[in-house]
Design a protein around this motif. Structure first.
Motif, short mmCIF file in Angstrom:
data_model
loop_
_atom_site.label_atom_id
_atom_site.label_comp_id
_atom_site.label_asym_id
_atom_site.label_seq_id
_atom_site.Cartn_x
_atom_site.Cartn_y
_atom_site.Cartn_z
N ASP A 149 0.82 4.20 -2.89
CA ASP A 149 0.61 5.62 -2.59
C ASP A 149 1.70 6.49 -3.22
OD1 ASP A 149 -1.74 5.39 -1.18
OD2 ASP A 149 -0.77 5.20 0.77
N PRO A 183 0.80 -1.24 0.00
CA PRO A 183 0.00 0.00 0.00
C PRO A 183 0.83 1.28 0.00
CG PRO A 183 -0.98 -1.60 1.48
CD PRO A 183 0.34 -2.18 1.04
N HIS A 208 -6.60 4.83 -4.67
CA HIS A 208 -5.67 3.85 -4.11
C HIS A 208 -6.27 2.44 -4.18
CE1 HIS A 208 -2.84 2.20 -1.07
NE2 HIS A 208 -3.90 1.50 -0.67
N LEU A 218 1.07 6.70 -6.95
CA LEU A 218 -0.08 7.52 -7.31
C LEU A 218 0.11 8.99 -7.00
CD1 LEU A 218 -3.10 5.23 -6.31
CD2 LEU A 218 -2.23 5.77 -8.60
#
Length: 432
Positions: A165, A161, A185, A168
């Motif tokens: 992040d 994750p 996300h 992105l």
């Protein structure tokens, strides 16, 4: 033991798939070391056609181990789709036959979308590169920018994750600036989780596997995609691909020392083609170009795009021989020239009134060069399906020998049809 690197010596589409497949019978391991699923190989085996874009050509051969190296950008969804297409033809490719480098950067939906957004914008401004819109360039950008999601990250969903992040943060800023919606996300996480279970069993330390094979004296075949003139450094920039397509990348893109690479085989078409935008000094936008395109069935394996066609450019191939350290060439599609009264060969360029013997690096100069031609006699007899020198018309042999002189490299193999057995062997690159 000699290991062999196969690279394209023109703008790609030279017929590497057949030659790699032909050589794979002599190899123990076949390795893809650069590019992505933006270039394809068509293999014809026992009348069955296999179209590969990401998988190494060795996967259709029983008893051969295949590797996808770290120099490749890897689209997991394209990978799964390609496995399914092969399975429909009776070829099952499991982790016992194929491994993917753990440090291979992934191509994701955000890369494909950005590629398309840029191409659309470039089309409107007249600066289109002519990419395949498959996300290759943006994926390499993220790799160099140290924000890529790599294959190994699919093994650790706890740390993934934070990496999504970070990726992105960059892509959503770009999308906002271009007037597009941000990517959530959760959307990207779902995309990665949907393929992780399938991909993870294939992930491994490719550099270690290669080192083990090398120490055992195995024969290793390194398979390149595209061609030298599409190399990000040495090609017709900016109308190039996003990776290094030259022989030196075989070592970097797979994790093996350059001293382990022995024979460099340059695949060379008996005429010249290219797909997409960019300079093409010998292009024939006329009946000859149409003849070559129709006779040679010049359509892209991946995109189906019609290829631009022209006479053989000895200047470009001679430059490729020097840049790659080509040991010998595999000359393909000689049969396409059957029946022509005369054949032209580009032996030099004229730039602003001055004769030169190289392709200049400047985009403007590349657009201005004019081909200097030499005309040779054609042949009426067929070369299609020839398997020995004695099967070739005398004038076809003269054409081949003249090409050898002009480019400064000998012909090691001569291909006379898409069928793998229609090949004349002069020198086995896997010599002991």
């Amino acid at each position: 033991m000699t290991n062999v690197v196969v690279i394209g010596s023109q703008w790609g589409d030279e017929g590497k798939g057949k030659i790699v497949d032909w050589l794979s019978e002599r190899a123990d391991v076949v390795v893809r070391f650069q590019g992505g699923h933006n270039a394809g190989h068509t293999l014809v085996i026992d009348g069955v056609s296999y179209k590969l874009s990401l998988l190494p050509s060795g996967v259709v051969r029983e008893g051969k181990f295949s590797l996808i190296g770290n120099g490749v950008v890897f689209d997991p969804h394209a990978f799964v789709a390609e496995l399914e297409r092969l399975a429909e033809k009776g070829v099952t490719v499991g982790p016992d036959r194929l491994r993917i480098a753990e440090n291979t950067a992934l191509i994701l939906s955000v890369h494909r979308e950005l590629d398309g957004i840029r191409e659309d914008a470039a089309s409107n401004s007249g600066t289109k590169i002519g990419t395949t819109r498959r996300g290759i360039g943006p994926a390499y950008e993220d790799k160099v920018g140290r924000r890529a999601i790599r294959a190994m990250d699919l093994k650790n969903m706890e740390t993934l994750p934070a990496k999504v992040d970070r990726l992105l943060t960059h892509h959503n800023a770009l999308r906002r600036g271009l007037g597009y919606e941000e990517v959530a996300h959760e959307t990207l996480m779902d995309e990665l989780q949907s393929v992780a279970e399938t991909i993870v069993p294939y992930i491994d330390r490719v550099w270690k596997i290669l080192d083990d094979y090398r120490r055992r004296g195995a024969r290793i075949l390194f398979e390149g995609a595209q061609g030298t003139l599409l190399d990000i450094d040495h090609g017709t920039y900016p109308f190039v691909t996003s990776s290094n397509t030259t022989a030196g990348q075989a070592a970097t893109g797979s994790g093996i020392g350059p001293g382990s690479v022995g024979y460099v085989l340059g695949i060379t078409k008996a005429y010249t083609t290219r797909v997409g935008e960019g300079p093409f000094p010998t292009e024939q936008d006329n009946d000859i170009g149409q003849f070559l395109g129709e006779r040679g069935y010049e359509f892209g394996t991946v995109t189906g795009r019609k290829r631009r066609c022209g006479w053989f450019d000895a200047v470009l191939v001679r430059q490729a021989v020097a840049i790659n350290g080509i040991t010998g060439i595999a000359l393909t599609k000689l049969d396409v020239l059957d029946g022509l009264d005369e054949i032209r060969i580009c032996v030099g360029y004229k730039l602003d009134g001055e004769e030169i013997d190289y392709l200049p690096a400047s985009q403007g100069a590349q657009a201005r060069v004019e081909a200097i031609y030499e005309t040779v006699e054609g042949w009426k007899a067929t070369t299609a399906g020839a398997r020995t020198w004695n099967d070739l018309p005398a004038q076809a042999v003269k054409y081949v020998r003249h090409i050898e002189e002009l480019i400064g490299a000998p012909v090691a193999l001569l291909s006379t049809s898409p069928e793998r057995d229609d090949t004349i062997l002069v020198t086995d690159p896997f010599h002991d």
